[in-house]
Design a protein around this motif. Structure first.
Motif, PDB file in Angstrom:
ATOM      1  N   LEU A   1       0.865  -1.178   0.000  1.00  0.00           N
ATOM      2  CA  LEU A   1       0.000   0.000   0.000  1.00  0.00           C
ATOM      3  C   LEU A   1       0.905   1.232   0.000  1.00  0.00           C
ATOM      4  CD1 LEU A   1      -2.877   1.295   0.542  1.00  0.00           C
ATOM      5  CD2 LEU A   1      -2.188   1.312   2.956  1.00  0.00           C
ATOM      6  N   ASP A   2       0.618   2.185  -0.868  1.00  0.00           N
ATOM      7  CA  ASP A   2       1.439   3.393  -0.927  1.00  0.00           C
ATOM      8  C   ASP A   2       0.818   4.508  -0.112  1.00  0.00           C
ATOM      9  OD1 ASP A   2       3.880   3.196  -2.432  1.00  0.00           O
ATOM     10  OD2 ASP A   2       2.595   2.495  -4.070  1.00  0.00           O
ATOM     11  N   VAL A   3       1.619   5.091   0.753  1.00  0.00           N
ATOM     12  CA  VAL A   3       1.142   6.153   1.632  1.00  0.00           C
ATOM     13  C   VAL A   3       2.130   7.311   1.564  1.00  0.00           C
ATOM     14  CG1 VAL A   3       0.708   6.744   4.062  1.00  0.00           C
ATOM     15  CG2 VAL A   3       0.061   4.486   3.204  1.00  0.00           C
ATOM     16  N   ASP A   4       1.611   8.519   1.477  1.00  0.00           N
ATOM     17  CA  ASP A   4       2.474   9.704   1.553  1.00  0.00           C
ATOM     18  C   ASP A   4       2.362  10.311   2.941  1.00  0.00           C
ATOM     19  OD1 ASP A   4       3.342   9.439  -0.994  1.00  0.00           O
ATOM     20  OD2 ASP A   4       2.212  11.136  -1.823  1.00  0.00           O
ATOM     21  N   LEU A   5       3.492  10.753   3.439  1.00  0.00           N
ATOM     22  CA  LEU A   5       3.510  11.415   4.735  1.00  0.00           C
ATOM     23  C   LEU A   5       4.279  12.721   4.549  1.00  0.00           C
ATOM     24  CD1 LEU A   5       2.781  10.935   7.787  1.00  0.00           C
ATOM     25  CD2 LEU A   5       5.164  10.294   8.074  1.00  0.00           C
ATOM     26  N   VAL A   6       3.543  13.829   4.528  1.00  0.00           N
ATOM     27  CA  VAL A   6       4.164  15.118   4.259  1.00  0.00           C
ATOM     28  C   VAL A   6       4.331  15.878   5.568  1.00  0.00           C
ATOM     29  CG1 VAL A   6       4.058  17.235   2.885  1.00  0.00           C
ATOM     30  CG2 VAL A   6       3.072  15.103   1.989  1.00  0.00           C
ATOM     31  N   MET A   7       5.579  16.225   5.872  1.00  0.00           N
ATOM     32  CA  MET A   7       5.883  16.965   7.098  1.00  0.00           C
ATOM     33  C   MET A   7       5.836  18.446   6.789  1.00  0.00           C
ATOM     34  SD  MET A   7       9.160  14.686   8.105  1.00  0.00           S
ATOM     35  CE  MET A   7       9.173  13.329   6.975  1.00  0.00           C
ATOM     36  N   GLN A   8       5.076  19.163   7.606  1.00  0.00           N
ATOM     37  CA  GLN A   8       4.840  20.582   7.337  1.00  0.00           C
ATOM     38  C   GLN A   8       4.980  21.408   8.611  1.00  0.00           C
ATOM     39  OE1 GLN A   8       1.053  19.193   6.398  1.00  0.00           O
ATOM     40  NE2 GLN A   8       1.139  19.648   4.196  1.00  0.00           N
ATOM     41  N   GLY A   9       5.207  22.702   8.413  1.00  0.00           N
ATOM     42  CA  GLY A   9       5.155  23.647   9.528  1.00  0.00           C
ATOM     43  C   GLY A   9       6.509  23.989  10.099  1.00  0.00           C
ATOM     44  N   GLY A  10       6.479  24.468  11.346  1.00  0.00           N
ATOM     45  CA  GLY A  10       7.693  24.907  12.013  1.00  0.00           C
ATOM     46  C   GLY A  10       8.131  26.278  11.537  1.00  0.00           C
ATOM     47  N   ALA A  11       9.171  26.777  12.193  1.00  0.00           N
ATOM     48  CA  ALA A  11       9.699  28.079  11.807  1.00  0.00           C
ATOM     49  C   ALA A  11      10.160  28.024  10.358  1.00  0.00           C
ATOM     50  CB  ALA A  11      10.865  28.448  12.721  1.00  0.00           C
ATOM     51  N   MET A  12       9.865  29.041   9.611  1.00  0.00           N
ATOM     52  CA  MET A  12      10.233  29.152   8.195  1.00  0.00           C
ATOM     53  C   MET A  12       9.571  28.070   7.345  1.00  0.00           C
ATOM     54  SD  MET A  12      14.210  30.091   8.859  1.00  0.00           S
ATOM     55  CE  MET A  12      14.269  28.912  10.196  1.00  0.00           C
ATOM     56  N   GLY A  13       8.481  27.522   7.848  1.00  0.00           N
ATOM     57  CA  GLY A  13       7.798  26.468   7.100  1.00  0.00           C
ATOM     58  C   GLY A  13       6.627  26.982   6.290  1.00  0.00           C
ATOM     59  N   GLY A  14       6.183  28.200   6.600  1.00  0.00           N
ATOM     60  CA  GLY A  14       5.102  28.805   5.836  1.00  0.00           C
ATOM     61  C   GLY A  14       3.746  28.134   6.004  1.00  0.00           C
ATOM     62  N   LEU A  15       3.544  27.410   7.102  1.00  0.00           N
ATOM     63  CA  LEU A  15       2.237  26.770   7.306  1.00  0.00           C
ATOM     64  C   LEU A  15       1.189  27.836   7.618  1.00  0.00           C
ATOM     65  CD1 LEU A  15       0.861  23.893   7.629  1.00  0.00           C
ATOM     66  CD2 LEU A  15       1.205  24.203  10.082  1.00  0.00           C
ATOM     67  N   ARG A  16       0.082  27.828   6.865  1.00  0.00           N
ATOM     68  CA  ARG A  16      -0.956  28.855   7.078  1.00  0.00           C
ATOM     69  C   ARG A  16      -2.094  28.318   7.915  1.00  0.00           C
ATOM     70  NH1 ARG A  16      -1.077  30.997   1.678  1.00  0.00           N
ATOM     71  NH2 ARG A  16       0.655  32.461   1.461  1.00  0.00           N
ATOM     72  N   GLU A  17      -2.410  27.048   7.691  1.00  0.00           N
ATOM     73  CA  GLU A  17      -3.527  26.453   8.431  1.00  0.00           C
ATOM     74  C   GLU A  17      -3.349  24.950   8.446  1.00  0.00           C
ATOM     75  OE1 GLU A  17      -6.829  27.691   5.897  1.00  0.00           O
ATOM     76  OE2 GLU A  17      -6.639  25.761   4.850  1.00  0.00           O
ATOM     77  N   ALA A  18      -4.087  24.317   9.355  1.00  0.00           N
ATOM     78  CA  ALA A  18      -4.066  22.858   9.413  1.00  0.00           C
ATOM     79  C   ALA A  18      -5.331  22.396  10.111  1.00  0.00           C
ATOM     80  CB  ALA A  18      -2.832  22.364  10.170  1.00  0.00           C
ATOM     81  N   GLN A  19      -5.629  21.132   9.934  1.00  0.00           N
ATOM     82  CA  GLN A  19      -6.764  20.538  10.627  1.00  0.00           C
ATOM     83  C   GLN A  19      -6.349  20.213  12.058  1.00  0.00           C
ATOM     84  OE1 GLN A  19      -9.866  19.022   9.132  1.00  0.00           O
ATOM     85  NE2 GLN A  19      -9.404  20.531   7.541  1.00  0.00           N
TER      86      GLN A  19
END
Ligand code: C2O
Ligand code: CU
Length: 476
Positions: free
Chosen positions: A337-355
């Motif tokens: 089974l193929d699964v993607d796991l995308v790590m986001q956020g942190g300082a300088m990560g540009g995360l705007r929103e999340a669930q």
């Protein structure tokens, strides 16, 4: 060879938070953390420990059985570990047995595999250990605080046939943040600056709970050295002066012996390495086991050769390869089974929103609740699993680190192998924690054969607490 004075200078990490007044160098007692017996009760409670050099104040810690590290749990492969956790802490706790392909009910994850153990109460852990090797235990409840205060210990599972080393020495390495009074820097617990950057980095490296240890050896010996990084967040870089360590296991799982690139062993939070090191110097020699991640090298330990006793005159030949654990030789990648796991956020990560808890939240709102990291757009443990598979299904996970920080991705209840090479067809070693560099991508494959609900999170404990955590389900 390192002299006493320079050894002392080497010992201390550049003090970042105000100095602890220097004391004269005092030889430290030798303490091996590997004992013959095995703990059956672990009482987690406040205690004091001499983590600073002797002559400096004792530090108020939280410890298992009053010791930092906690007493080693040592068993044979296939044995049942039975440990009662007594909670003498002012907050709930659990024990997670890191790296063990464990019965899910014993995995120690509050709210997923068990209820947290309230102060004054107990919990009985009982589980079989399928693999020999170097594992460890630590709380999984506010681990960013509980582990930083000193709660951790080794779980050593002996091989069926003991490999022939002259000595078996464990070095548990921890990175502490100590304040000017020599106490744990409490003011910075929960500090968003740490949580959104590299995590809580310290200013004191201890080995087996001490400022530095001497490891007595004899010329000609072959020593098994077990290294375990119990730091909250610091990735350690270890080298052994004048020696050529051979890596024989990673995260408890044997590998074909190899010399690490540049002689340097990189250990992210939670990772272990077993080394085979031949004592090639002359009687009376000394050599530092140095940690070099900081501005200055720190002597984590010193190989201290006996003045005249010699173990053997002739050097040993081929390195010892440990017998493999019962893991599959190959995994059916085509059926994965193929699964993607995308790590986001942190300082300088540009995360705007999340669930979070099923709702979309903007970054301000997230930060207010201590969340700055996300996996696949979700901050904190999601309500639904990353994947839900029947037992025995291979799963290939593409880990994409979009952040500006490295992450030590740790998977519970299973070990995985990295798929490398141009076609992602070359198997790497079995591991339970993989350091994924900033803005890079790695692919791993696991055989999801251990039923239950399992965590997958960054082992930089502040990153975990600040949202970098998910989970998966393996059917019965
Ligand atoms: Cu060593 Cu989920 O932890
Ligand atoms: Cu991380």
């Amino acid at each position: 060879m390192v002299t006493r004075m320079s050894r002392r200078a080497l010992n201390r990490r550049a003090v970042l938070l105000g100095g602890v007044a220097g004391a004269a160098f005092v030889a430290l007692p030798v303490r091996h953390s590997v004992l013959a017996s095995s703990a059956t009760v672990l009482r987690a409670a406040p205690a004091e420990a001499q983590v600073l050099p002797s002559g400096e104040p004792a530090t108020r810690v939280w410890a298992y059985d009053g010791q930092v590290p906690g007493p080693p749990v040592r068993v044979r492969r296939g044995d049942i570990v039975r440990v009662r956790l007594d909670n003498g802490l002012p907050q709930p706790t659990t024990i997670h047995w890191h790296g063990v392909r464990i019965d899910n009910r014993m995995d120690g994850v509050p709210g997923l595999t068990q209820e947290p153990v309230p102060p004054g109460e107990t919990f009985e852990y009982a589980f079989a250990v399928p693999d020999a090797g170097t594992f460890w235990y630590h709380p999984h409840s506010r681990s960013w605080e509980q582990q930083a205060r000193g709660l951790y210990g080794l779980l050593i599972v002996e091989e069926d046939e003991p490999p022939r080393f002259d000595q078996d020495v464990a070095l548990v390495l921890d990175d502490w943040r100590i304040d000017e009074a020599g106490q744990i820097h409490e003011a910075s617990f929960g500090h968003m600056m740490d949580w959104s950057h590299a995590g809580r980095l310290g200013n004191l490296l201890t080995t087996n709970g001490l400022d530095s240890v001497d490891v007595p050896v004899r010329a000609g010996e072959r020593v098994r050295l077990r290294l375990c990084n119990t730091s909250n967040a610091r990735t350690l870089r270890i080298r052994i002066d004048d020696h050529t360590p051979m890596v024989i296991a990673l995260d408890g799982q044997p590998v074909a012996p190899f010399a690490p690139a540049g002689g340097e062993i990189v250990l992210a939070s939670g990772q272990r390495t077993d080394l085979s090191v031949d004592m090639i110097l002359n009687p009376g020699a000394r050599a530092a086991i140095a940690e070099t991640s900081g501005r200055e090298a720190v002597a984590a330990a010193t190989l201290t050769y006996h003045d005249d006793a010699v173990a053997r005159e002739q050097p040993l030949d081929a390195p010892i390869a440990l017998a493999p654990n019962p893991l599959p030789d190959s995994i059916d990648i085509a059926g994965a089974l193929d699964v993607d796991l995308v790590m986001q956020g942190g300082a300088m990560g540009g995360l705007r929103e999340a669930q979070h808890k099923g709702e979309t939240k903007d970054i301000r709102t997230l930060v207010e609740s201590g969340l700055v990291w996300a996996l696949n757009g979700v901050a904190g443990r999601p309500e639904t699993p990353l994947f839900d598979v029947p037992r025995g299904r291979p799963v290939r996970i593409r880990m994409v680190n979009e952040t500006a920080w490295p992450h030590a991705m740790h998977l519970h209840g299973h070990h995985f192998r990295e798929l490398a090479g141009p076609n992602k067809s070359v198997y790497g070693p079995w591991r339970d924690t993989l350091l994924v560099d900033r803005r890079s991508e790695r692919t791993v494959v696991l055989l999801a054969d251990n039923p239950g609900d399992w965590l997958l999170h960054c082992h930089m404990l502040e990153h975990h607490a600040a949202g970098m955590v998910t989970w998966f389900r393996v059917g019965a």
